[in-house]
Design an enzyme around this catalytic site. Structure first.
Site, PDB file in Angstrom:
ATOM      1  N   TYR A 234       0.825  -1.212   0.000  1.00  0.00           N
ATOM      2  CA  TYR A 234       0.000   0.000   0.000  1.00  0.00           C
ATOM      3  C   TYR A 234       0.862   1.266   0.000  1.00  0.00           C
ATOM      4  O   TYR A 234       0.734   2.111  -0.891  1.00  0.00           O
ATOM      5  CB  TYR A 234      -0.934  -0.016   1.213  1.00  0.00           C
ATOM      6  CG  TYR A 234      -1.658   1.291   1.444  1.00  0.00           C
ATOM      7  CD1 TYR A 234      -2.559   1.775   0.498  1.00  0.00           C
ATOM      8  CD2 TYR A 234      -1.459   2.040   2.599  1.00  0.00           C
ATOM      9  CE1 TYR A 234      -3.225   2.973   0.698  1.00  0.00           C
ATOM     10  CE2 TYR A 234      -2.126   3.234   2.810  1.00  0.00           C
ATOM     11  CZ  TYR A 234      -3.014   3.694   1.856  1.00  0.00           C
ATOM     12  OH  TYR A 234      -3.665   4.883   2.068  1.00  0.00           O
ATOM     13  N   LYS A 238       1.436   3.870  -3.245  1.00  0.00           N
ATOM     14  CA  LYS A 238       1.023   5.272  -3.072  1.00  0.00           C
ATOM     15  C   LYS A 238       2.218   6.211  -3.263  1.00  0.00           C
ATOM     16  O   LYS A 238       2.074   7.309  -3.806  1.00  0.00           O
ATOM     17  CB  LYS A 238       0.399   5.472  -1.692  1.00  0.00           C
ATOM     18  CG  LYS A 238      -0.929   4.756  -1.483  1.00  0.00           C
ATOM     19  CD  LYS A 238      -2.053   5.321  -2.319  1.00  0.00           C
ATOM     20  CE  LYS A 238      -2.650   6.561  -1.723  1.00  0.00           C
ATOM     21  NZ  LYS A 238      -3.848   7.030  -2.458  1.00  0.00           N
TER      22      LYS A 238
END
Length: 489
Positions: A234, A238
């Site tokens: 994650y 990002k």
């Protein structure tokens, strides 16, 4: 706010928690906004409208705005006039998967502002899925924004944890193409794309099952993240999104918001609204239901929490402020939205509040059984966790298995439940370890400057997002934990 008069906004990730709070705030407080386009994953306009009605408009979050406009029919009429669900998908190319040419042309022609909140927030998401949504999806939104005839501003909702496992005071600094967090490698996003393609081809040649593909791609994401210094898929995907956006924004005014751990609403539209179990709330669920009596982590770790309505207010404040202030320096376009720098909250403090709350308000199971909690134990290593499981879980599992044999599988379901809980606890401990042993605090110099600007514009009451006003004990005991129990248990 005069800024929103006659404006048209496109919001991606429209069925997500943050986008719903944002939409509610706009509908309730900005009657002069012209249109809100919501990008929703759906096969056609009818399906998109149905998803919007069922998953957004009809939920309790919109209770206050419904009362304000005069009931369900009036809210539906307001939504019909102002809100336009658009079937699409940010991972489907730079036209965002909008196949209806008339609708696509309308969006390209009319939109003034784009807010990208679409993301998969699963820490160990399949690498191919996380890249297609978090990284290339965000890049697609940027390319789409450049095609829009009126768009001047793109707000990208990132995460403060793009910093990885940083320590000390972490600045609001940009991430640049090629940089890594460990300095041991060079990050080439095109290479990462090829790694994914090669792994998928190899799995296809091996005729791997769907489950095998899913597990392999999850493992690949964690491996590639750790190779370059990030703890999970994650935060890694990002971070790559930020790199692409800053490198390619050209004249587009890009604002990057980096929230920390987003929790339930502090004040608006009412305190305590939340959807799903988010980060620390997973422990609230497991602890309150009697599934786990421990937490892994350092008691002195600062858990940086920020209520969802404060994040939304910071988005709106950034839009209003930057409408009149053009900044060219990338570092002035990045905002940490959190609490650790000015109003820190320790893991040990939260643990005590959980214990107090569930002692005073014990959870009652479906069968009516009252769950009595004990003071949670802090485990400061994976070794300590496995020792705890060996002492407290495995003996129960052994007895159940023995009884299962004697009573011809009578306890089979209980055995499976205990084994499932053990595996879940270990998996969650591994995933959340970077955040439970986190020794950084997020500098919010830019965000504080933004707060001062809202005060000068007389918007500090409407767009409050100062974490100093939060009394953590009151917030958790009277707002957040009751909200998690009501909406997530």
């Amino acid at each position: 706010m005069e800024f929103f008069l006659g404006k048209t906004i496109l919001i991606t990730g429209a069925t997500g928690f943050l986008a719903k709070v944002l939409l509610e705030k706009i509908l309730r407080t900005q009657p002069n906004i012209k249109k809100i386009f919501l990008l929703i994953r759906a096969k056609d306009s009818e399906s998109a409208r149905q998803r919007f009605n069922n998953e957004v408009l009809e939920i309790e979050l919109f209770r206050v705005v419904k009362e304000k406009v005069g009931g369900s029919l009036s809210l539906s009429a307001l939504a019909e006039e102002k809100v336009f669900p658009v079937p699409g998908d940010i991972s489907s190319g730079d036209e965002l998967g909008i196949v209806n040419s008339h609708l696509k042309d309308q969006v390209l022609r009319e939109v003034d502002i784009i807010i990208n909140s679409a993301a998969t927030t699963t820490f160990d998401e399949r690498y191919d899925v996380a890249m297609s949504i978090n990284t290339f999806g965000a890049f697609n939104v940027l390319k789409f924004a450049k095609k829009c005839s009126k768009v001047k501003m793109l707000v990208h909702v990132s995460t403060a944890y793009v910093c990885g496992q940083g320590s000390g005071i972490l600045p609001e600094r940009p991430l640049y193409l090629g940089e890594t967090l460990n300095g041991n490698s060079y990050l080439d996003i095109e290479v990462e794309k090829k790694v994914i393609e090669e792994q998928l081809k190899e799995l296809e040649a091996q005729k791997a099952t769907e489950k095998e593909v899913r597990l392999a791609m999850k493992d690949l994401g964690i491996q590639r993240a750790k190779l370059h210094g990030w703890p999970n898929t994650y935060s890694f995907t990002k971070a790559m999104a930020e790199m692409l956006l800053l490198a390619s924004k050209e004249s587009l005014h890009l604002i990057i918001l980096r929230p920390t751990i987003i929790t339930s609403t502090y004040k608006e539209p009412f305190p305590g609204w939340i959807e799903g179990a988010r980060t620390i709330d997973i422990f609230v669920l497991m602890y309150g239901k009697g599934k786990a009596n421990f937490v892994m982590g350092d008691p002195n770790t600062i858990l940086d929490a920020i209520p969802g309505d404060m994040v939304v207010n910071s988005i709106l404040a950034a839009l209003v402020h930057h409408a009149n202030h053009e900044y060219s320096a990338p570092q002035e376009l990045i905002y940490h939205v959190g609490s650790s720098f000015t109003n820190p909250l320790k893991a040990n403090d939260i643990q005590k509040l959980f214990f107090r709350y569930f002692t005073d308000n014990p959870w009652s199971s479906k069968s009516g059984e009252i769950v009595k909690v004990r003071k949670p134990v802090f485990l400061t290593s994976m070794k300590g966790l496995r020792t705890y499981i060996a002492i407290h879980y495995l003996p129960i599992l052994k007895v159940l298995k023995l009884l299962n044999m004697i009573l011809f599988n009578y306890f089979e379901e209980k055995c499976m439940t205990v084994e499932k809980n053990i595996n879940l606890v270990i998996r969650l401990a591994e995933l959340y370890k970077p955040y439970l042993f986190f020794y950084g605090s997020f500098d919010d110099t830019n965000t504080e400057r933004l707060r001062r600007a809202t005060t000068k514009m007389n918007l500090s009451e409407t767009l409050y997002f100062d974490p100093n006003c939060i009394k953590w004990e009151d917030y958790f005991m009277k707002t957040h934990i009751p909200g998690v129990v009501k909406y997530s248990f």
